[in-house]
Scaffold this motif. Sequence first.
Motif, PDB file in Angstrom:
ATOM      1  N   ARG A 155      30.916  43.753  51.013  1.00  0.00           N
ATOM      2  CA  ARG A 155      30.467  43.978  49.634  1.00  0.00           C
ATOM      3  C   ARG A 155      29.004  44.386  49.571  1.00  0.00           C
ATOM      4  O   ARG A 155      28.588  45.107  48.669  1.00  0.00           O
ATOM      5  CB  ARG A 155      30.714  42.721  48.808  1.00  0.00           C
ATOM      6  CG  ARG A 155      32.182  42.521  48.464  1.00  0.00           C
ATOM      7  CD  ARG A 155      32.451  41.215  47.775  1.00  0.00           C
ATOM      8  NE  ARG A 155      33.820  41.180  47.265  1.00  0.00           N
ATOM      9  CZ  ARG A 155      34.403  40.072  46.801  1.00  0.00           C
ATOM     10  NH1 ARG A 155      33.735  38.926  46.788  1.00  0.00           N
ATOM     11  NH2 ARG A 155      35.648  40.120  46.358  1.00  0.00           N
ATOM     12  N   LYS A 156      28.238  43.947  50.533  1.00  0.00           N
ATOM     13  CA  LYS A 156      26.812  44.274  50.551  1.00  0.00           C
ATOM     14  C   LYS A 156      26.546  45.633  51.177  1.00  0.00           C
ATOM     15  O   LYS A 156      25.707  46.400  50.687  1.00  0.00           O
ATOM     16  CB  LYS A 156      26.061  43.191  51.328  1.00  0.00           C
ATOM     17  CG  LYS A 156      24.560  43.435  51.444  1.00  0.00           C
ATOM     18  CD  LYS A 156      23.906  42.288  52.183  1.00  0.00           C
ATOM     19  CE  LYS A 156      22.398  42.473  52.270  1.00  0.00           C
ATOM     20  NZ  LYS A 156      21.738  41.345  52.966  1.00  0.00           N
ATOM     21  N   MET A 157      27.271  45.969  52.245  1.00  0.00           N
ATOM     22  CA  MET A 157      26.940  47.137  53.047  1.00  0.00           C
ATOM     23  C   MET A 157      28.029  48.198  53.062  1.00  0.00           C
ATOM     24  O   MET A 157      27.812  49.298  53.567  1.00  0.00           O
ATOM     25  CB  MET A 157      26.678  46.695  54.496  1.00  0.00           C
ATOM     26  CG  MET A 157      25.623  45.617  54.645  1.00  0.00           C
ATOM     27  SD  MET A 157      25.646  44.836  56.290  1.00  0.00           S
ATOM     28  CE  MET A 157      25.269  46.238  57.332  1.00  0.00           C
ATOM     29  N   GLY A 158      29.189  47.881  52.502  1.00  0.00           N
ATOM     30  CA  GLY A 158      30.351  48.740  52.687  1.00  0.00           C
ATOM     31  C   GLY A 158      30.405  49.946  51.775  1.00  0.00           C
ATOM     32  O   GLY A 158      29.785  49.983  50.712  1.00  0.00           O
ATOM     33  N   ASN A 163      41.007  50.293  47.823  1.00  0.00           N
ATOM     34  CA  ASN A 163      40.911  48.849  48.002  1.00  0.00           C
ATOM     35  C   ASN A 163      40.099  48.459  49.230  1.00  0.00           C
ATOM     36  O   ASN A 163      39.834  47.278  49.450  1.00  0.00           O
ATOM     37  CB  ASN A 163      42.312  48.234  48.126  1.00  0.00           C
ATOM     38  CG  ASN A 163      43.050  48.218  46.803  1.00  0.00           C
ATOM     39  OD1 ASN A 163      42.432  48.251  45.735  1.00  0.00           O
ATOM     40  ND2 ASN A 163      44.369  48.169  46.860  1.00  0.00           N
ATOM     41  N   GLN A 164      39.727  49.454  50.032  1.00  0.00           N
ATOM     42  CA  GLN A 164      39.045  49.165  51.281  1.00  0.00           C
ATOM     43  C   GLN A 164      37.532  49.278  51.135  1.00  0.00           C
ATOM     44  O   GLN A 164      37.028  50.079  50.346  1.00  0.00           O
ATOM     45  CB  GLN A 164      39.519  50.123  52.384  1.00  0.00           C
ATOM     46  CG  GLN A 164      40.963  49.962  52.781  1.00  0.00           C
ATOM     47  CD  GLN A 164      41.357  50.914  53.894  1.00  0.00           C
ATOM     48  OE1 GLN A 164      40.514  51.465  54.595  1.00  0.00           O
ATOM     49  NE2 GLN A 164      42.660  51.110  54.052  1.00  0.00           N
ATOM     50  N   LEU A 165      36.834  48.465  51.916  1.00  0.00           N
ATOM     51  CA  LEU A 165      35.392  48.550  52.062  1.00  0.00           C
ATOM     52  C   LEU A 165      35.103  48.817  53.530  1.00  0.00           C
ATOM     53  O   LEU A 165      35.430  48.000  54.397  1.00  0.00           O
ATOM     54  CB  LEU A 165      34.718  47.257  51.608  1.00  0.00           C
ATOM     55  CG  LEU A 165      34.748  46.972  50.101  1.00  0.00           C
ATOM     56  CD1 LEU A 165      34.284  45.549  49.818  1.00  0.00           C
ATOM     57  CD2 LEU A 165      33.862  47.971  49.363  1.00  0.00           C
ATOM     58  N   ARG A 166      34.502  49.987  53.805  1.00  0.00           N
ATOM     59  CA  ARG A 166      34.267  50.414  55.187  1.00  0.00           C
ATOM     60  C   ARG A 166      32.821  50.144  55.583  1.00  0.00           C
ATOM     61  O   ARG A 166      31.893  50.552  54.896  1.00  0.00           O
ATOM     62  CB  ARG A 166      34.559  51.906  55.328  1.00  0.00           C
ATOM     63  CG  ARG A 166      34.593  52.401  56.755  1.00  0.00           C
ATOM     64  CD  ARG A 166      34.787  53.904  56.842  1.00  0.00           C
ATOM     65  NE  ARG A 166      33.546  54.623  56.622  1.00  0.00           N
ATOM     66  CZ  ARG A 166      33.356  55.525  55.677  1.00  0.00           C
ATOM     67  NH1 ARG A 166      34.320  55.810  54.815  1.00  0.00           N
ATOM     68  NH2 ARG A 166      32.195  56.154  55.560  1.00  0.00           N
ATOM     69  N   GLU A 212      39.797  44.607  50.541  1.00  0.00           N
ATOM     70  CA  GLU A 212      39.062  43.622  49.748  1.00  0.00           C
ATOM     71  C   GLU A 212      39.973  42.654  48.984  1.00  0.00           C
ATOM     72  O   GLU A 212      39.753  41.432  49.051  1.00  0.00           O
ATOM     73  CB  GLU A 212      38.114  44.324  48.772  1.00  0.00           C
ATOM     74  CG  GLU A 212      37.251  43.342  47.991  1.00  0.00           C
ATOM     75  CD  GLU A 212      36.363  44.017  46.979  1.00  0.00           C
ATOM     76  OE1 GLU A 212      35.354  43.409  46.560  1.00  0.00           O
ATOM     77  OE2 GLU A 212      36.678  45.161  46.583  1.00  0.00           O
ATOM     78  N   PRO A 213      41.005  43.132  48.262  1.00  0.00           N
ATOM     79  CA  PRO A 213      41.840  42.174  47.527  1.00  0.00           C
ATOM     80  C   PRO A 213      42.514  41.152  48.445  1.00  0.00           C
ATOM     81  O   PRO A 213      42.564  39.951  48.127  1.00  0.00           O
ATOM     82  CB  PRO A 213      42.875  43.065  46.832  1.00  0.00           C
ATOM     83  CG  PRO A 213      42.216  44.398  46.719  1.00  0.00           C
ATOM     84  CD  PRO A 213      41.391  44.522  47.955  1.00  0.00           C
ATOM     85  N   GLN A 214      43.044  41.611  49.578  1.00  0.00           N
ATOM     86  CA  GLN A 214      43.711  40.677  50.483  1.00  0.00           C
ATOM     87  C   GLN A 214      42.728  39.686  51.097  1.00  0.00           C
ATOM     88  O   GLN A 214      43.028  38.491  51.233  1.00  0.00           O
ATOM     89  CB  GLN A 214      44.437  41.448  51.590  1.00  0.00           C
ATOM     90  CG  GLN A 214      45.662  42.203  51.136  1.00  0.00           C
ATOM     91  CD  GLN A 214      46.562  42.572  52.298  1.00  0.00           C
ATOM     92  OE1 GLN A 214      47.072  41.706  53.013  1.00  0.00           O
ATOM     93  NE2 GLN A 214      46.750  43.876  52.502  1.00  0.00           N
TER      94      GLN A 214
END
Length: 222
Positions: A155-158, A163-166, A212-214
């Motif tokens: 959440r800080k760097m992605g 739904n994904q944060l890379r 992220e949701p999972q």
Amino acid sequence: MQEYNRWSFHDHLREVMRTEWISASATRLSKDENAYSVGDSDGKIYFIEEGQVKIVSYSRDGKRCLLAVCVAGESFGELGILPCPRGETATAMTNTVLRRMSAARFKQALQKADLAEEFAMHLVGRLSEQQRVITNMVTMNCEQRLAATLLELARKMGIRQGNQLRIDHPITHEDLSAMVGTTRSRIGVFLKRFRDNGLVVPHRSASFAIDEPQMQQYVEAV
């Protein structure tokens, strides 16, 4: 009660840098080079223009605890305003460009820009983050702590893709083991389990990507 937005402070701080910090000295660090080390009394405040810095403390027996990862647009080393030695080490995770300013000049810049109150709230936020790290160490097992850590880092760097944060920034198993308080081999086992369950998504060009949701559901179920 309205939640404090730490990015608001950094936005204002960047404005201060464009004026008051324009003459602040720039420092280039190579990967794994320290901005400062435990025991130093440099009396400086740092701002990241490019790159990433990890903040690490050490126990008396030499064990590491990774307290934070700071990225471009963030400051660190704020306790340099106090006349006491550093209690942690700040290390560049990539080639990094920093601006640094003496504590005295930093105080003057804050007062001139009327940011003293926001700076105090910023420090409270930093202490809260570090308390959360310590609380997680006590209340969660290693696998749960890794899930919470990955979610926070993402959440800080992605970079968001649906739904994904890379995470494109280099986060090693060693870094994660220091944040979680376990071995690198166990980090590997937990990450495989997360991948098998769809919480961590394989990505060729990234350190990792999370659903992220999972991952949020997993952390909330703890």
